[in-house]
Design a protein around this motif. Structure first.
Motif, PDB file in Angstrom:
ATOM      1  N   LYS A 145      -0.124   8.952   4.946  1.00  0.00           N
ATOM      2  CA  LYS A 145      -1.485   8.388   5.000  1.00  0.00           C
ATOM      3  C   LYS A 145      -1.797   7.559   3.763  1.00  0.00           C
ATOM      4  N   HIS A 146      -2.757   6.696   3.947  1.00  0.00           N
ATOM      5  CA  HIS A 146      -3.256   5.903   2.816  1.00  0.00           C
ATOM      6  C   HIS A 146      -4.023   6.813   1.868  1.00  0.00           C
ATOM      7  N   GLU A 147      -4.256   6.311   0.663  1.00  0.00           N
ATOM      8  CA  GLU A 147      -5.009   7.074  -0.338  1.00  0.00           C
ATOM      9  C   GLU A 147      -6.377   7.502   0.193  1.00  0.00           C
ATOM     10  N   ASP A 148      -6.992   6.651   1.029  1.00  0.00           N
ATOM     11  CA  ASP A 148      -8.329   6.993   1.540  1.00  0.00           C
ATOM     12  C   ASP A 148      -8.271   7.883   2.787  1.00  0.00           C
ATOM     13  N   GLY A 149      -7.085   8.317   3.152  1.00  0.00           N
ATOM     14  CA  GLY A 149      -6.984   9.273   4.257  1.00  0.00           C
ATOM     15  C   GLY A 149      -6.680   8.637   5.605  1.00  0.00           C
ATOM     16  N   ARG A 150      -6.655   7.322   5.673  1.00  0.00           N
ATOM     17  CA  ARG A 150      -6.321   6.670   6.944  1.00  0.00           C
ATOM     18  C   ARG A 150      -4.865   6.932   7.303  1.00  0.00           C
ATOM     19  N   LYS A 186      -1.679  13.478   1.756  1.00  0.00           N
ATOM     20  CA  LYS A 186      -3.015  13.332   2.357  1.00  0.00           C
ATOM     21  C   LYS A 186      -3.087  13.940   3.760  1.00  0.00           C
ATOM     22  N   ALA A 218       0.839  -1.207   0.000  1.00  0.00           N
ATOM     23  CA  ALA A 218       0.000   0.000   0.000  1.00  0.00           C
ATOM     24  C   ALA A 218       0.869   1.250   0.000  1.00  0.00           C
TER      25      ALA A 218
END
Ligand SMILES: [Zn+2]
Length: 734
Positions: A145-150, A121, A115
């Motif tokens: 952060k991950h692409e989804d904002g995590r 982000k 990932a």
């Protein structure tokens, strides 16, 4: 061309030439103060420090948009504090692209599962800003952060030091205990698609098959998004530097700091465990570039709690004005037959602007030459001074030769420190540069040692004692070195981890500009290794001495010329004719060399008779500095013959078109002008005239032969124009 044509505003320079000694002895801050004081005392409006002289940034932080803007008169850099504090925009005031980046400069890690974790982000990084002298220091701490904002447990601390024409960036990745990753990428971005010419200095060392003492010239390439035949660049060895250009217009570069082990060994443990990828991007259109010191498609390796990477992002400092052809020549001791005052007067009359003393070898077998690092070099230094004084009287600026890499073995410093300061190979050998058997220029030194301090001392000693305007730097290049004494452990027994001396070269360039002052003269030679970051401090650059295809019977097509021929046109360049032309080459090739130089906005170096033969052709243009120039790549002029080409000098309301023929036989071409594509577009040209040809000039210098052309035809179906073989003509349009 009798006047001494300098690049800087004259009144301003003269003021500082008068005060040079005073300026040289005070600190940078004090000089900045003097500049302010000079302004207060009534400098004429528009008088401003030259491009080469570092100036303060203006910094603005917009809370609503989150944009931190750092601006100088020549360029703007923006960081987006809502996107991890990343640099999102670099734009040159006198450039073309609104942004040289079409995607922010991102930091990235790929975790054990593959990932991607990014700093972009993080919408609320912690940011500080302070000023140190003229430098701005911005620090950013963000969460990856991950692409989804995590959020992840990885963080990155970034320190950006804004210098003059460059940003030096330190990235520190902080990893949770036991972390394993597939990739660490401190630098990933998408460059504007216009930056399609590139060069990189590869990251292999002797251990991976590079020759010992390799110069590491740029490997040149092109990546045009619209051309599927242009190949992507992918290498497992992190390049030491990469330069990108919209040729003749603008550019940007990336390079690693001096401690190459950060990039080459720190994570992978060996060179070749990283990846540098340059490939076309479709959305958004551009050149996707990533430099990863660690990369694997599937295997993860442990990441230490902290790892640091130093690198630079630099760009050319461009003025809005066009560079005049740089007319330069050299002199040396010449068996005691020093250049006469009469000769110097003739140089000045022809338009010679600068000269330098170049005497690094025993050219005359009399043992009287300037051994690198020695002083005084000659028994008759008074005669050297007389040449310099005569030049100054004639309005010609002067420099003297220094090699940034060589120290002659006859010097005490070499005998005492040569092995400690030297650039070595893996075995610890020095490299002596010979020009004939037993005839030596000097041994190669590394600036990441006491050599830097001695070199500065040596330069200062010469500038203090002689009426010089500045310096000529040969070997103005950072080189890979395996001397363990130049590394953190400084242990002769431990093998070197590998470094180069770019931080120190930058230090030398900044020191040099301070030392010679804003009106001083700095000439650098960097054949095959041009760099915006170092050239920004120079007045003039010498290029193309070696490394490129030689001209035999014909002049190459313009698109075959090396990128460094004009690079991005940011400063006057001299292209070395003896680098590509044989001593016995026919004179017509020298003439074509000068024509191709002019079509690129540069000049042959040293200035040849053919250069002076062509110059009168440009005389009707008047003050070239007040024009905007477009080189042979311009789209404003279209000629019907493939071996004919044009360059454009453009002002509001008028333009001069230089049309040239690179073949020996005359060509009658159809010339079409697209007036809306001129650097200063012309709404509706009403008149066009053809001015003198150089052939006509050869006989009668002052006679102007003018032929009227049909202006509406010129901007319509085109007009027929005969261009003499190996010749050029000038068209005036208004
Ligand atoms: Zn070294």
């Amino acid at each position: 061309m009798k006047t001494n044509t300098l690049q800087q505003p004259r009144a301003w320079v003269r003021r500082y030439e008068d005060n040079r000694l005073a300026v040289q002895s005070v600190s940078l801050c004090a000089v900045a103060f003097l500049l302010l004081a000079a302004k207060a005392l009534g400098d004429p409006p528009g008088s401003k420090p030259p491009r080469t002289w570092p100036q303060a940034y203006s910094v603005a932080r917009d809370a609503a948009s989150g944009i931190l803007t750092l601006r100088t008169p020549y360029y703007t850099v923006e960081q987006d504090l809502k996107q991890g504090g990343a640099v999102t925009r670099i734009a040159l005031t006198h450039g073309k692209a609104a942004n040289l980046l079409v995607h922010p400069i991102e930091s990235r890690v790929r975790d054990e599962g593959g990932a991607a974790l990014t700093d972009l982000k993080d919408s609320a990084p912690s940011v500080t800003h302070r000023r140190e002298g003229l430098n701005e220091i911005v620090t950013v701490e963000s969460v990856l952060k991950h692409e989804d904002g995590r959020a992840s447990a990885f963080r990155v601390k970034t320190t950006l030091k804004y210098g003059w024409g460059y940003v030096k960036i330190r990235k520190e990745f902080l990893a949770p205990a036991g972390a394993r990753v597939r990739e660490v990428c401190p630098f990933s971005t998408i460059l504007a698609p216009s930056l399609s010419d590139y060069g990189y200095r590869e990251g292999r060392s002797e251990d991976e098959g590079a020759p010992p003492f390799s110069f590491g010239s740029n490997v040149w390439g092109k990546l045009r998004v619209e051309r599927p035949s242009d190949k992507a660049l992918q290498t497992r060895y992190v390049p030491r530097s990469m330069i990108f250009a919209d040729a003749g217009v603008e550019g940007v570069e990336w390079f690693a700091g001096s401690d190459l082990s950060q990039w080459e060994l720190q994570l992978a443990g060996r060179r070749g465990g990283g990846r540098c990828l340059l490939e076309p991007s479709r959305t958004p259109p551009g050149l996707a570039l990533s430099v990863s010191p660690l990369w694997s498609p599937d295997a993860a390796v442990p990441l230490p709690a902290a790892c640091v990477f130093d690198f630079y992002v630099a760009f050319p400092i461009r003025e809005g004005r066009t560079q005049k052809p740089w007319l330069h020549t050299t002199f040396n001791r010449n068996r005691g037959a020093w250049v006469s005052a009469d000769q110097i007067r003739r140089w000045a009359e022809k338009g010679m602007q600068t000269v330098h003393c170049h005497n690094d070898g025993d050219y005359y077998d009399d043992s009287l030459f300037w051994r690198d690092g020695s002083y005084p070099p000659y028994p008759d230094m008074d005669r050297y001074d007389k040449v310099l004084t005569d030049c100054r009287r004639a309005g010609i600026r002067t420099a003297t030769y220094f090699s940034n890499k060589e120290l002659h073995p006859s010097t005490k410093q070499f005998q005492e420190h040569g092995t400690a300061w030297g650039r070595t190979n893996r075995k610890g050998d020095l490299q002596h540069n010979f020009y004939r058997p037993n005839r030596e220029y000097g041994a190669q030194m590394c600036l990441r040692s006491g050599w830097l301090e001695f070199l500065e001392f040596s330069i200062d000693r010469v500038l203090k004692n002689h009426p010089l305007d500045g310096v000529y730097y040969d070997w103005n290049v950072a080189l890979f070195c395996s001397n363990p004494l130049h590394e953190a452990k400084r242990d002769r027994a431990a093998p070197a981890r590998g470094h180069w001396d770019i931080d120190e070269l930058m230090e030398l360039m900044e020191w040099t500009r301070r030392r010679v002052g804003p009106g001083g003269l700095v000439i650098v030679h960097n054949t095959t290794t041009p760099m915006f970051a170092t050239e920004n401090f120079a007045d003039d650059v010498v290029a193309t001495e070696w490394g490129y295809r030689r001209w035999t019977d014909r002049a190459p097509d313009l698109q075959e010329l090396p990128l460094e021929w004009s690079l991005v046109g940011a400063l006057p360049r001299g292209v070395i004719s003896y680098g590509v032309l044989d001593a016995n080459a026919p004179r017509r090739l020298h003439r074509l060399f000068a024509i191709e130089a002019f079509l690129g906005g540069v000049a042959p170096w040293p200035a040849s008779e053919e250069t002076f033969g062509l110059l009168p052709l440009l005389k009707p243009v008047g003050d070239i500095g007040s024009c905007r120039f477009a080189d042979w790549r311009n789209r404003a002029v279209v000629l019907s013959h493939a071996r004919c080409a044009s360059a454009v000098y453009s002002r509001p309301g008028e333009a001069y078109l230089l049309l040239a023929n690179l073949d020996q036989s005359a060509h009658e071409v159809t010339c079409v002008l697209h007036p809306e594509k001129l650097p200063h577009p012309l709404a509706r040209p009403v008149a066009a005239t053809r001015l003198v040809t150089p052939a006509a000039l050869a006989g009668s210098r002052n006679q102007q032969e003018v032929t009227s052309l049909n202006a509406s035809q010129l901007v319509g179906e085109g007009v027929k124009i005969a261009i003499p073989g190996d010749g050029a003509v000038l068209i005036h349009v208004r």
